[in-house]
Design a protein around this motif. Structure first.
Motif, short mmCIF file in Angstrom:
data_model
loop_
_atom_site.label_atom_id
_atom_site.label_comp_id
_atom_site.label_asym_id
_atom_site.label_seq_id
_atom_site.Cartn_x
_atom_site.Cartn_y
_atom_site.Cartn_z
N GLY A 1 34.28 16.51 37.92
CA GLY A 1 35.64 16.99 38.16
C GLY A 1 35.94 17.15 39.64
N ALA A 2 35.00 17.73 40.37
CA ALA A 2 35.20 17.90 41.81
C ALA A 2 35.27 16.55 42.52
CB ALA A 2 34.08 18.75 42.40
N THR A 3 34.41 15.64 42.12
CA THR A 3 34.40 14.31 42.72
C THR A 3 35.71 13.58 42.42
OG1 THR A 3 32.01 14.25 42.43
CG2 THR A 3 33.10 12.17 42.87
N GLY B 1 30.36 30.33 35.34
CA GLY B 1 30.39 31.77 35.60
C GLY B 1 29.91 32.60 34.42
N ILE B 2 30.35 32.23 33.22
CA ILE B 2 29.91 32.94 32.02
C ILE B 2 28.41 32.78 31.82
CG2 ILE B 2 30.02 32.92 29.49
CD1 ILE B 2 33.02 32.29 29.78
N GLY B 3 27.92 31.55 31.91
CA GLY B 3 26.49 31.31 31.73
C GLY B 3 25.65 32.05 32.76
N SER B 4 26.07 32.00 34.01
CA SER B 4 25.32 32.67 35.08
C SER B 4 25.34 34.19 34.90
CB SER B 4 25.90 32.31 36.45
OG SER B 4 25.79 30.92 36.67
N THR B 5 26.49 34.72 34.53
CA THR B 5 26.59 36.17 34.33
C THR B 5 25.73 36.62 33.16
OG1 THR B 5 28.82 36.16 35.24
CG2 THR B 5 28.19 38.07 33.92
N LEU B 6 25.76 35.86 32.07
CA LEU B 6 24.93 36.22 30.92
C LEU B 6 23.45 36.20 31.28
CD1 LEU B 6 26.73 34.37 27.98
CD2 LEU B 6 26.63 36.84 28.41
N ILE B 7 23.04 35.20 32.05
CA ILE B 7 21.64 35.12 32.47
C ILE B 7 21.28 36.34 33.31
CG2 ILE B 7 20.02 33.85 33.95
CD1 ILE B 7 21.47 31.27 32.96
N ALA C 1 40.44 20.92 33.46
CA ALA C 1 39.02 20.74 33.17
C ALA C 1 38.15 21.42 34.22
CB ALA C 1 38.69 19.25 33.10
N PHE C 2 38.53 21.30 35.48
CA PHE C 2 37.76 21.89 36.57
C PHE C 2 37.76 23.41 36.46
CE2 PHE C 2 37.08 22.74 41.22
CZ PHE C 2 35.79 22.22 41.26
N PHE C 3 38.90 23.99 36.09
CA PHE C 3 38.98 25.43 35.91
C PHE C 3 38.00 25.89 34.84
CE2 PHE C 3 40.70 28.97 33.42
CZ PHE C 3 40.73 29.96 34.39
N LEU D 1 28.35 22.98 34.56
CA LEU D 1 27.92 22.26 35.76
C LEU D 1 28.05 20.76 35.59
CD1 LEU D 1 26.84 22.59 38.60
CD2 LEU D 1 24.54 22.41 37.67
N GLY D 2 27.77 20.26 34.39
CA GLY D 2 27.91 18.83 34.14
C GLY D 2 29.33 18.34 34.32
#
Length: 150
Positions: free
Chosen positions: A139-141, A99-105, A90-92, A133-134
Motif C-alpha cells: 500500500g505504501a509503495t 497497531g492492534i497486533g502489536s498492542t495485543l502482543i 486499505a492503508f488505513f 504488515l503484508g
C-alpha cells in the motif's frame, strides 16, 4: 491504477509523503523484527516456562513464523481492497491491524496468568500483525508510485 484522483502535489508534500512512508515502514518492520529477539530472550520465560529452554525457543520461533504467511495473505487482501475501494482505505486498515497486533502482543499476560492460552493469543496477535504488515508494504509503495507520476 486506482480510480482516486489527487491534486498536483507540491515538492514539499512529496518529500513529506516519502519521509512519512519510509518512517512508517521502518517502525513497522522494526516491530516485526524485534519480535525475533523477544522470541529468543523473553518469550521462553514468559510463555513457556515449564518447557526445556531449547524447546521453548523453538516454539517461540514458531510463533514468530506465524507472521510470514499472514504477510502474504495481507498483501493479497489489502492489495485487492486498495484496487477496488481505495489505497488510502486499505492503508488505513493496514496500520490499524499492525497497531492492534502489536498492542495485543505488548499486553498479553504470560503463562503464570492464563497458561498456554497466552501462547495461543500470542500466535493470533502475531498473525494479525503480519496481515497488516503484508498489506502495508504494498500500500505504501503503491501510494508513492501514484504520486511519483507527477
Amino acid at each position: 491504477m486506482s480510480s482516486e484522483s489527487h491534486p498536483k502535489p507540491t515538492l514539499g508534500f512529496m518529500i513529506a509523503l516519502a519521509l512519512a512512508s519510509t518512517a512508517g515502514l521502518t517502525v513497522e518492520f522494526y516491530s516485526f523484527v524485534i519480535y525475533g529477539y523477544a522470541a529468543t530472550l523473553a518469550f521462553p520465560k514468559i510463555f513457556f516456562p515449564r518447557l526445556p529452554e531449547v524447546v521453548a525457543i523453538v516454539i517461540g520461533f514458531l510463533t514468530f513464523a506465524a507472521g510470514f504467511p499472514a504477510r502474504v495473505l495481507g498483501a493479497f487482501v489489502f492489495g485487492h481492497l486498495g484496487d477496488k475501494i481505495s489505497r488510502t482505505f486499505a492503508f488505513f486498515w493496514d496500520l490499524v491491524l499492525v497497531g492492534i497486533g502489536s498492542t495485543l502482543i505488548a499486553v498479553l499476560p504470560g503463562y503464570n496468568v492464563i497458561g498456554y492460552w497466552g501462547a495461543v493469543l500470542l500466535t493470533i496477535s502475531r498473525f494479525i500483525q503480519g496481515l497488516g504488515l503484508g498489506g502495508e508494504f504494498g500500500g505504501a509503495t503503491a501510494l508513492l508510485a501514484e504520486f511519483a507520476e507527477y
